[in-house]
Design an enzyme around this catalytic site. Structure first.
Site, PDB file in Angstrom:
ATOM      1  N   VAL A  58       0.902  -1.199   0.142  1.00  0.00           N
ATOM      2  CA  VAL A  58       0.016   0.003   0.102  1.00  0.00           C
ATOM      3  C   VAL A  58       0.887   1.315  -0.131  1.00  0.00           C
ATOM      4  CG1 VAL A  58      -1.739   1.304   1.493  1.00  0.00           C
ATOM      5  CG2 VAL A  58      -1.859  -1.390   1.199  1.00  0.00           C
ATOM      6  N   VAL A  85       4.857  -1.148   3.097  1.00  0.00           N
ATOM      7  CA  VAL A  85       4.553   0.560   2.731  1.00  0.00           C
ATOM      8  C   VAL A  85       5.266   0.697   1.609  1.00  0.00           C
ATOM      9  CG1 VAL A  85       4.856   2.678   3.682  1.00  0.00           C
ATOM     10  CG2 VAL A  85       4.680   0.934   5.436  1.00  0.00           C
ATOM     11  N   LYS A  86       4.612   1.143   0.589  1.00  0.00           N
ATOM     12  CA  LYS A  86       5.196   1.575  -0.762  1.00  0.00           C
ATOM     13  C   LYS A  86       5.708   2.996  -0.656  1.00  0.00           C
ATOM     14  CE  LYS A  86       3.467   0.114  -4.817  1.00  0.00           C
ATOM     15  NZ  LYS A  86       2.607   0.088  -5.809  1.00  0.00           N
ATOM     16  N   ILE A  87       6.761   3.325  -0.911  1.00  0.00           N
ATOM     17  CA  ILE A  87       7.288   4.628  -0.799  1.00  0.00           C
ATOM     18  C   ILE A  87       8.149   5.021  -2.158  1.00  0.00           C
ATOM     19  CG2 ILE A  87       8.802   6.361   0.365  1.00  0.00           C
ATOM     20  CD1 ILE A  87       8.389   4.338   2.821  1.00  0.00           C
TER      21      ILE A  87
END
Ligand code: E4P
Length: 226
Positions: A58, A85-87
């Protein structure tokens, strides 16, 4: 190579899960917007269906490291431990990755167009780096070659980061990366279905049925023949 679904539509996800062995789901803000429902409603429905062990990726939306860190923590709090956690791999994103990885969060460095970006993400502690194969192709560079190069950089430098290749337009792109042994690919449902949508396969199977029915009768199988 792990295979994930790049979509947020629960019906499409359920259909693909019914037939194929899938390792998780990835989303991005555009994919969530396309689904039309509220983000956490969509994501919680996906989490409940895929189970708490499966990977769910996400993306954060903030533009400063401080806000990305807060967003990342909230995403994991809401959606569970196996949530990556997509960054985005921009300077603020790299700063956020350094901090979140230090605190033990799982991170997918996204929006990767160049090998040097992937190298920086790996150094910042990302678990996955996501090169955008088709978008790179659209820039006139070879997305498969860029991804292979990233794979080699990780291997040759002993970096633990895996590739999560993304943005595919066709089966061949996925297959080439599978052959190269990259860690994972995330693929849209219609492309996954296209992997095995081949009239030669269907007609071979139909001939087996016809031959068997010629011998034993219409509708007969190994369950009810003599
Ligand atoms: C995944 O990380 C990306 O957000 C996604 O695969 C991009 O795909 P697209 O280029 O088809 O939008």
């Amino acid at each position: 190579m792990k295979l994930l679904i790049d979509d947020a539509n629960i019906e499409k996800i359920k259909k693909i899960y019914e037939y194929y062995a899938i390792d998780g789901v990835t989303t991005n803000p555009s994919i969530i917007a396309k689904n039309g429902k509220k983000p956490y409603e969509t994501l919680k429905e996906i989490r409940e269906f895929i189970g708490k062990e499966a990977e769910l990726h996400v993306q954060v939306v903030s533009s400063t490291a401080e806000e990305m860190i807060k967003e990342g923590k909230k995403i994991v709090e809401e959606l569970g431990e196996n949530t990556y956690v997509k960054i985005p791999t921009v300077p603020e994103g790299l700063k956020a990755m350094k901090q979140l990885s230090k605190e033990g969060y799982k991170i997918t460095a996204t929006a990767i167009y160049t090998p040097i970006q992937a190298y920086l993400a790996a150094k910042a502690g990302a678990d996955y780096a996501a090169p955008y194969v088709n978008r790179i192709d659209n820039l006139g560079t070879n997305g498969i070659e860029v991804t292979r190069k990233i794979h080699d950089i990780f291997e040759n430098n002993g970096l633990k980061t895996q590739i999560l290749a993304a943005s595919f337009k066709n089966s061949l792109q996925v297959l080439e990366l599978c052959e190269y042994g990259v860690g994972a690919s995330t693929v849209a449902p219609d492309i996954i279905e296209g992997f095995i949508n081949n009239p030669n396969i269907s007609s071979a199977v139909e001939v087996f049925t016809e031959d068997f029915e010629g011998l034993c009768g219409k509708g007969k199988t190994m369950l009810n023949c003599d």
